[in-house]
Write a protein that holds these residues in place. Structure first.
Motif, PDB file in Angstrom:
ATOM      1  N   PHE A  94       0.562  -1.239   0.042  1.00 37.07           N
ATOM      2  CA  PHE A  94       0.028   0.089   0.008  1.00 37.07           C
ATOM      3  C   PHE A  94       0.927   1.178  -0.065  1.00 37.07           C
ATOM      4  O   PHE A  94       1.875   1.375   0.536  1.00 37.07           O
ATOM      5  N   THR A  95       0.413   2.299  -0.586  1.00 37.16           N
ATOM      6  CA  THR A  95       1.097   3.548  -0.823  1.00 37.16           C
ATOM      7  C   THR A  95       0.590   4.268   0.609  1.00 37.16           C
ATOM      8  O   THR A  95      -0.091   3.795   1.323  1.00 37.16           O
ATOM      9  N   PRO A  96       1.449   5.553   0.855  1.00 32.31           N
ATOM     10  CA  PRO A  96       1.255   6.176   2.235  1.00 32.31           C
ATOM     11  C   PRO A  96      -0.310   6.680   2.192  1.00 32.31           C
ATOM     12  O   PRO A  96      -0.613   6.753   3.562  1.00 32.31           O
ATOM     13  N   ASP A  97      -0.842   6.735   1.318  1.00 30.27           N
ATOM     14  CA  ASP A  97      -2.216   7.318   1.178  1.00 30.27           C
ATOM     15  C   ASP A  97      -3.372   6.164   1.443  1.00 30.27           C
ATOM     16  O   ASP A  97      -4.365   6.474   1.505  1.00 30.27           O
ATOM     17  N   GLY A  98      -2.834   4.851   1.579  1.00 27.29           N
ATOM     18  CA  GLY A  98      -3.782   3.671   1.922  1.00 27.29           C
ATOM     19  C   GLY A  98      -4.269   3.155   0.610  1.00 27.29           C
ATOM     20  O   GLY A  98      -4.838   2.087   0.698  1.00 27.29           O
ATOM     21  N   ASP A 129       9.002 -19.281   2.753  1.00 27.26           N
ATOM     22  CA  ASP A 129      10.335 -18.179   2.782  1.00 27.26           C
ATOM     23  C   ASP A 129       9.319 -16.954   1.527  1.00 27.26           C
ATOM     24  O   ASP A 129       9.048 -17.171   0.575  1.00 27.26           O
ATOM     25  N   ILE A 130       9.278 -15.874   2.240  1.00 30.12           N
ATOM     26  CA  ILE A 130       9.026 -14.571   1.647  1.00 30.12           C
ATOM     27  C   ILE A 130       9.994 -13.806   1.056  1.00 30.12           C
ATOM     28  O   ILE A 130      11.148 -13.446   1.914  1.00 30.12           O
ATOM     29  N   THR A 131       9.975 -13.336  -0.010  1.00 28.45           N
ATOM     30  CA  THR A 131      10.898 -12.187  -0.580  1.00 28.45           C
ATOM     31  C   THR A 131      10.163 -11.017  -0.908  1.00 28.45           C
ATOM     32  O   THR A 131       9.187 -10.946  -1.678  1.00 28.45           O
ATOM     33  N   VAL A 132      10.648  -9.884   0.011  1.00 25.45           N
ATOM     34  CA  VAL A 132      10.152  -8.509  -0.509  1.00 25.45           C
ATOM     35  C   VAL A 132      11.366  -7.938  -1.363  1.00 25.45           C
ATOM     36  O   VAL A 132      12.568  -7.562  -0.805  1.00 25.45           O
ATOM     37  N   LYS A 133      11.018  -7.412  -2.705  1.00 25.63           N
ATOM     38  CA  LYS A 133      11.948  -6.697  -3.374  1.00 25.63           C
ATOM     39  C   LYS A 133      11.734  -5.298  -3.754  1.00 25.63           C
ATOM     40  O   LYS A 133      10.400  -4.943  -4.076  1.00 25.63           O
ATOM     41  N   PHE A 134      12.785  -4.543  -3.691  1.00 27.99           N
ATOM     42  CA  PHE A 134      12.442  -3.209  -4.219  1.00 27.99           C
ATOM     43  C   PHE A 134      13.357  -3.046  -5.110  1.00 27.99           C
ATOM     44  O   PHE A 134      14.473  -3.202  -5.195  1.00 27.99           O
ATOM     45  N   ALA A 135      13.008  -2.574  -6.362  1.00 23.59           N
ATOM     46  CA  ALA A 135      13.418  -2.279  -7.627  1.00 23.59           C
ATOM     47  C   ALA A 135      13.131  -0.946  -8.429  1.00 23.59           C
ATOM     48  O   ALA A 135      12.080  -0.966  -8.998  1.00 23.59           O
ATOM     49  N   PRO A 136      13.591   0.239  -7.941  1.00 21.10           N
ATOM     50  CA  PRO A 136      12.748   1.464  -8.464  1.00 21.10           C
ATOM     51  C   PRO A 136      13.077   1.623  -9.968  1.00 21.10           C
ATOM     52  O   PRO A 136      14.241   1.158 -10.551  1.00 21.10           O
ATOM     53  N   THR A 137      12.294   2.277 -10.564  1.00 22.09           N
ATOM     54  CA  THR A 137      12.526   2.557 -12.122  1.00 22.09           C
ATOM     55  C   THR A 137      12.597   4.092 -12.152  1.00 22.09           C
ATOM     56  O   THR A 137      12.551   4.619 -13.269  1.00 22.09           O
ATOM     57  N   GLU A 138      12.484   4.783 -11.163  1.00 22.33           N
ATOM     58  CA  GLU A 138      12.615   6.343 -11.090  1.00 22.33           C
ATOM     59  C   GLU A 138      13.136   6.925 -10.031  1.00 22.33           C
ATOM     60  O   GLU A 138      13.214   5.917  -8.802  1.00 22.33           O
ATOM     61  N   VAL A 139      13.870   7.925  -9.985  1.00 26.32           N
ATOM     62  CA  VAL A 139      14.396   8.577  -8.908  1.00 26.32           C
ATOM     63  C   VAL A 139      13.495   9.164  -7.832  1.00 26.32           C
ATOM     64  O   VAL A 139      12.550  10.007  -8.302  1.00 26.32           O
ATOM     65  N   ASP A 140      13.199   8.854  -6.807  1.00 28.51           N
ATOM     66  CA  ASP A 140      12.230   9.144  -5.664  1.00 28.51           C
ATOM     67  C   ASP A 140      12.552   8.915  -4.473  1.00 28.51           C
ATOM     68  O   ASP A 140      13.310   7.792  -4.166  1.00 28.51           O
ATOM     69  N   SER A 141      11.672   9.249  -3.402  1.00 30.83           N
ATOM     70  CA  SER A 141      11.760   8.617  -2.146  1.00 30.83           C
ATOM     71  C   SER A 141      10.419   7.740  -1.887  1.00 30.83           C
ATOM     72  O   SER A 141       9.263   8.098  -2.331  1.00 30.83           O
ATOM     73  N   TYR A 142      10.592   6.483  -1.382  1.00 30.46           N
ATOM     74  CA  TYR A 142       9.605   5.611  -1.493  1.00 30.46           C
ATOM     75  C   TYR A 142       9.222   5.057  -0.047  1.00 30.46           C
ATOM     76  O   TYR A 142      10.056   5.076   0.712  1.00 30.46           O
ATOM     77  N   ASN A 143       7.947   4.897   0.216  1.00 25.82           N
ATOM     78  CA  ASN A 143       7.413   4.764   1.582  1.00 25.82           C
ATOM     79  C   ASN A 143       6.184   3.834   1.199  1.00 25.82           C
ATOM     80  O   ASN A 143       5.250   4.189   0.764  1.00 25.82           O
ATOM     81  N   ARG A 144       6.395   2.654   1.770  1.00 24.59           N
ATOM     82  CA  ARG A 144       5.077   1.767   1.498  1.00 24.59           C
ATOM     83  C   ARG A 144       4.782   0.801   2.732  1.00 24.59           C
ATOM     84  O   ARG A 144       5.752   0.830   3.428  1.00 24.59           O
ATOM     85  N   SER A 145       3.619   0.385   2.834  1.00 30.13           N
ATOM     86  CA  SER A 145       3.135  -0.459   3.993  1.00 30.13           C
ATOM     87  C   SER A 145       2.347  -1.641   3.641  1.00 30.13           C
ATOM     88  O   SER A 145       2.089  -1.762   2.476  1.00 30.13           O
TER      89      SER A 145
END
Length: 111
Positions: free
Chosen positions: A65-69, A95-111
């Motif tokens: 989810f994005t910060p706005d829900g 086993d769970i894998t959480v991957k972060f793979a950005p395609t843009e320059v930005d600051s990311y925050n998810r829940s």
């Protein structure tokens, strides 16, 4: 990343920093996952184990989810969880894998 269950119990297996190398301990809440600074088109991963500690099977369905829900369902979403859903029999682990793979320059925050 969060999980909701009803009438079942579960635990996350995380490294036990006080034990021997490779030892794990059960915790009820997964600590926040913080990814190091990551260049575009590179990826970072966090791995953890989900354990069904109940006497019955249960299904799981991970969502980001994005910060706005709002659920982040974009094709190029920077965060993915694999496997994203499944079923765990009593006493089983996955086993769970959480991957972060950005395609843009930005600051990311998810829940």
């Amino acid at each position: 990343v969060s999980v909701e269950t009803a009438f079942v119990t579960y635990a996350f297996l995380v490294p036990d920093e006080e034990g021997e190398e490779g030892d794990t301990k059960e915790v009820e809440e997964l600590p926040d996952l913080t990814f190091a600074e990551t260049m575009m088109y590179r990826e970072r991963v966090h791995r953890f184990t989900l354990k069904n500690t109940s006497a019955t099977r249960f299904t799981y369905d991970w969502r980001v989810f994005t910060p706005d829900g709002a659920e982040d369902t974009a094709v190029d979403a920077p965060f993915t969880v694999e496997p994203s859903h499944g079923e765990l029999l009593a006493g089983a682990t996955v086993d769970i894998t959480v991957k972060f793979a950005p395609t843009e320059v930005d600051s990311y925050n998810r829940s």
